[in-house]
Design a protein around this motif. Structure first.
Motif, mmCIF file in Angstrom:
data_model
loop_
_atom_site.group_PDB
_atom_site.id
_atom_site.type_symbol
_atom_site.label_atom_id
_atom_site.label_comp_id
_atom_site.label_asym_id
_atom_site.label_seq_id
_atom_site.Cartn_x
_atom_site.Cartn_y
_atom_site.Cartn_z
ATOM 1 N N GLN A 53 86.949 34.051 56.711
ATOM 2 C CA GLN A 53 86.652 33.552 57.926
ATOM 3 C C GLN A 53 87.708 32.449 58.378
ATOM 4 O O GLN A 53 88.381 32.367 59.572
ATOM 5 C CB GLN A 53 85.367 33.282 58.342
ATOM 6 N N LYS A 54 87.634 31.392 57.695
ATOM 7 C CA LYS A 54 88.418 30.229 57.704
ATOM 8 C C LYS A 54 89.973 30.444 57.899
ATOM 9 O O LYS A 54 90.636 29.761 58.635
ATOM 10 C CB LYS A 54 87.925 29.067 56.886
ATOM 11 N N SER A 55 90.305 31.424 57.057
ATOM 12 C CA SER A 55 91.743 31.510 56.980
ATOM 13 C C SER A 55 92.234 32.157 58.104
ATOM 14 O O SER A 55 93.313 31.896 58.512
ATOM 15 C CB SER A 55 92.084 32.513 55.730
ATOM 16 N N ASN A 56 91.555 33.181 58.735
ATOM 17 C CA ASN A 56 91.798 33.820 59.879
ATOM 18 C C ASN A 56 91.879 32.817 61.072
ATOM 19 O O ASN A 56 92.647 32.843 62.136
ATOM 20 C CB ASN A 56 90.931 35.058 60.218
ATOM 21 N N CYS A 57 90.754 31.946 61.204
ATOM 22 C CA CYS A 57 90.923 30.989 62.106
ATOM 23 C C CYS A 57 91.965 29.910 61.983
ATOM 24 O O CYS A 57 92.516 29.679 63.220
ATOM 25 C CB CYS A 57 89.369 30.007 62.041
ATOM 26 N N TYR A 58 92.148 29.350 60.859
ATOM 27 C CA TYR A 58 93.480 28.572 60.809
ATOM 28 C C TYR A 58 94.721 29.240 61.349
ATOM 29 O O TYR A 58 95.613 28.795 62.126
ATOM 30 C CB TYR A 58 93.566 28.084 59.430
ATOM 31 N N HIS A 59 94.848 30.437 60.873
ATOM 32 C CA HIS A 59 96.056 31.176 61.254
ATOM 33 C C HIS A 59 96.198 31.571 62.772
ATOM 34 O O HIS A 59 97.303 31.488 63.567
ATOM 35 C CB HIS A 59 96.127 32.781 60.778
ATOM 36 N N LYS A 60 94.791 31.662 63.656
ATOM 37 C CA LYS A 60 94.902 31.669 65.008
ATOM 38 C C LYS A 60 95.051 30.551 65.655
ATOM 39 O O LYS A 60 95.800 30.371 66.736
ATOM 40 C CB LYS A 60 93.768 32.400 65.464
ATOM 41 N N LYS A 61 94.426 29.350 65.096
ATOM 42 C CA LYS A 61 94.338 28.034 65.965
ATOM 43 C C LYS A 61 94.952 26.758 65.338
ATOM 44 O O LYS A 61 94.898 25.850 65.798
ATOM 45 C CB LYS A 61 92.597 27.670 65.978
ATOM 46 N N GLY A 62 95.634 27.196 64.470
ATOM 47 C CA GLY A 62 96.448 25.945 63.567
ATOM 48 C C GLY A 62 95.844 25.410 62.556
ATOM 49 O O GLY A 62 94.411 25.551 62.299
ATOM 50 N N HIS A 63 96.382 24.806 61.695
ATOM 51 C CA HIS A 63 95.715 24.227 60.218
ATOM 52 C C HIS A 63 94.858 23.153 60.261
ATOM 53 O O HIS A 63 94.156 22.841 59.480
ATOM 54 C CB HIS A 63 96.947 24.150 59.251
ATOM 55 N N LYS A 64 94.861 22.565 61.612
ATOM 56 C CA LYS A 64 94.311 21.153 61.902
ATOM 57 C C LYS A 64 92.910 21.626 62.697
ATOM 58 O O LYS A 64 91.884 21.016 62.947
ATOM 59 C CB LYS A 64 95.014 20.288 62.672
ATOM 60 N N ALA A 65 92.776 23.154 62.848
ATOM 61 C CA ALA A 65 91.560 23.458 63.862
ATOM 62 C C ALA A 65 90.396 23.169 62.971
ATOM 63 O O ALA A 65 90.321 23.166 61.989
ATOM 64 C CB ALA A 65 91.719 24.905 64.148
ATOM 65 N N ASN A 66 89.448 22.816 64.048
ATOM 66 C CA ASN A 66 87.764 22.718 63.338
ATOM 67 C C ASN A 66 87.211 24.167 63.024
ATOM 68 O O ASN A 66 86.634 24.720 63.840
ATOM 69 C CB ASN A 66 87.084 21.844 64.328
ATOM 70 N N CYS A 67 87.418 24.646 61.792
ATOM 71 C CA CYS A 67 87.042 25.936 61.520
ATOM 72 C C CYS A 67 85.832 25.720 60.550
ATOM 73 O O CYS A 67 86.082 26.055 59.268
ATOM 74 C CB CYS A 67 88.232 26.870 61.021
ATOM 75 N N ALA A 68 84.676 25.652 61.051
ATOM 76 C CA ALA A 68 83.510 25.445 60.196
ATOM 77 C C ALA A 68 82.645 26.586 60.344
ATOM 78 O O ALA A 68 82.336 27.026 61.616
ATOM 79 C CB ALA A 68 82.603 24.374 60.497
ATOM 80 N N TYR A 69 82.151 27.255 59.275
ATOM 81 C CA TYR A 69 81.305 28.423 59.158
ATOM 82 C C TYR A 69 80.233 28.076 58.201
ATOM 83 O O TYR A 69 80.332 27.578 57.155
ATOM 84 C CB TYR A 69 82.102 29.630 58.880
ATOM 85 N N GLY A 70 79.170 28.819 58.146
ATOM 86 C CA GLY A 70 77.929 28.396 57.597
ATOM 87 C C GLY A 70 78.124 29.525 56.308
ATOM 88 O O GLY A 70 79.096 30.537 56.552
#
Length: 327
Positions: free
Chosen positions: A5-22
């Motif tokens: 999930q975080k990998s896909n989030c970083y790819h879409k929003k950038g490596h500095k994005a706040n991609c926090a998941y439980g």
């Protein structure tokens, strides 16, 4: 699964994005899957699961090794130092070293299931000869991957190396390859959980069956059919015990979701009795080695040194677990 999930989030929003998941929902899902798989009767029926797990293990190990090597080439220099990660105090450094010793002790945990694996083999050739060759091959291959992933990982990221190269986001791209590697980790651990749990299941079921030989709850089997699946024999005790076992381990995972620290504790607990003490005792009996002979003294010194290593590794790993929990 959270790393995917975080990998896909970083790819879409950038490596500095706040991609926090439980991660609790994924732990619970893992537990549900294990409850179902734990009803597989014994390790003799798990060859297909073991093969899938092994293929997944090779897959993510090759990917981790390749990504680490490519990062070193990209950096054009080797990160880190011979002293390792710096700490504020000598005590913190000692704790980290002891925890690392526990992690290393867990690196070769298959001694737990060695006899069960040997029991599944057919002869000729003799099972002990086959398992000896398999063990040597497994140790060499595993050592190769551990050394390469560890060395290239540290050379790539230095003191910022994450505890887990794939889930700790040392690598962000190619995101699809990182996703695939983490999916392989998931499938590998699903199979590995069952392979390592089956000896526990078998021991408990034999023990309780012997304690209560006339109990229908312990010893009776009932035909059970699920749509789209072949019929199988259901034992009430097996269903209850194995389900309770999975629930308990899932609960521990929810309370202590710390990868390296837990591995250090498990490695320190299991290393000396299973990999050192019992094999040495069996060797004494098999080779009829007398007390106070040279071989007897050398092997006992070796065993005691390994016991000391296990104790200090356990202390360091428990300290790391407590520190992680209190953060």
């Amino acid at each position: 699964m959270r790393a995917i999930q975080k990998s896909n989030c970083y790819h879409k929003k950038g490596h500095k994005a706040n991609c926090a998941y439980g991660d609790h929902i994924f732990m619970l899902l893992f537990g549900v899957i294990q409850i179902v798989l734990s009803q597989i009767p014994d390790i003799h029926d798990m060859a297909w699961l073991s093969i899938v797990a092994a293929i997944m293990s090779f897959s993510y190990a090759f990917i981790g090794l390749g990504l680490g090597f490519s990062k070193v080439v990209e950096n054009e220099n080797i990160q880190g130092s011979i002293r390792g990660v710096p700490t504020d105090t000598v005590a913190q450094k000692i704790w980290l070293i002891l925890q690392a010793v526990g992690d290393i002790a867990f690196a070769y945990p298959y001694s737990i299931i060695l006899l069960e694996i040997q029991d599944t083999m057919k002869s000729p050739p003799p099972e002990n000869q086959t398992i000896k060759k398999a063990s040597m091959g497994a140790i060499l291959i595993t050592t190769f991957f551990y050394l390469c992933c560890g060395c290239f990982g540290y050379a790539a990221f230095g003191n910022n190396t994450p505890g887990n190269l794939l889930t700790g986001f040392g690598f962000f791209e190619p995101f699809w390859l990182v996703d695939f590697a983490n999916a392989c980790v998931v499938l590998h651990l699903i199979g590995a959980y069952q392979i390592f749990s089956q000896p526990v299941f078998a021991f408990a079921e034999r023990w309780f069956s012997g304690m209560f030989p006339n109990s229908g709850f312990m010893n009776n089997f009932y035909p059970f059919k699920i749509p789209l699946l072949p019929a199988f024999q259901l034992n009430p005790f097996r269903l209850c015990f194995r389900t309770a076992y999975v629930i308990s381990t899932t609960g521990l995972g929810l309370v202590f979701p710390y990868f390296n620290e837990i591995i250090g504790v498990l490695g320190a607990i299991g290393f000396w009795p299973l990999a050192i003490y019992f094999p040495v005792k069996m060797y004494f009996v098999q080779r009829k080695i007398g007390a106070w002979t040279r071989n007897w003294v050398v092997l006992w010194i070796f065993s005691l040194v390994c016991l000391l290593v296990s104790i200090v590794a356990l202390v360091g790993s428990v300290e790391g677990l407590i520190s992680a929990k209190l953060k």
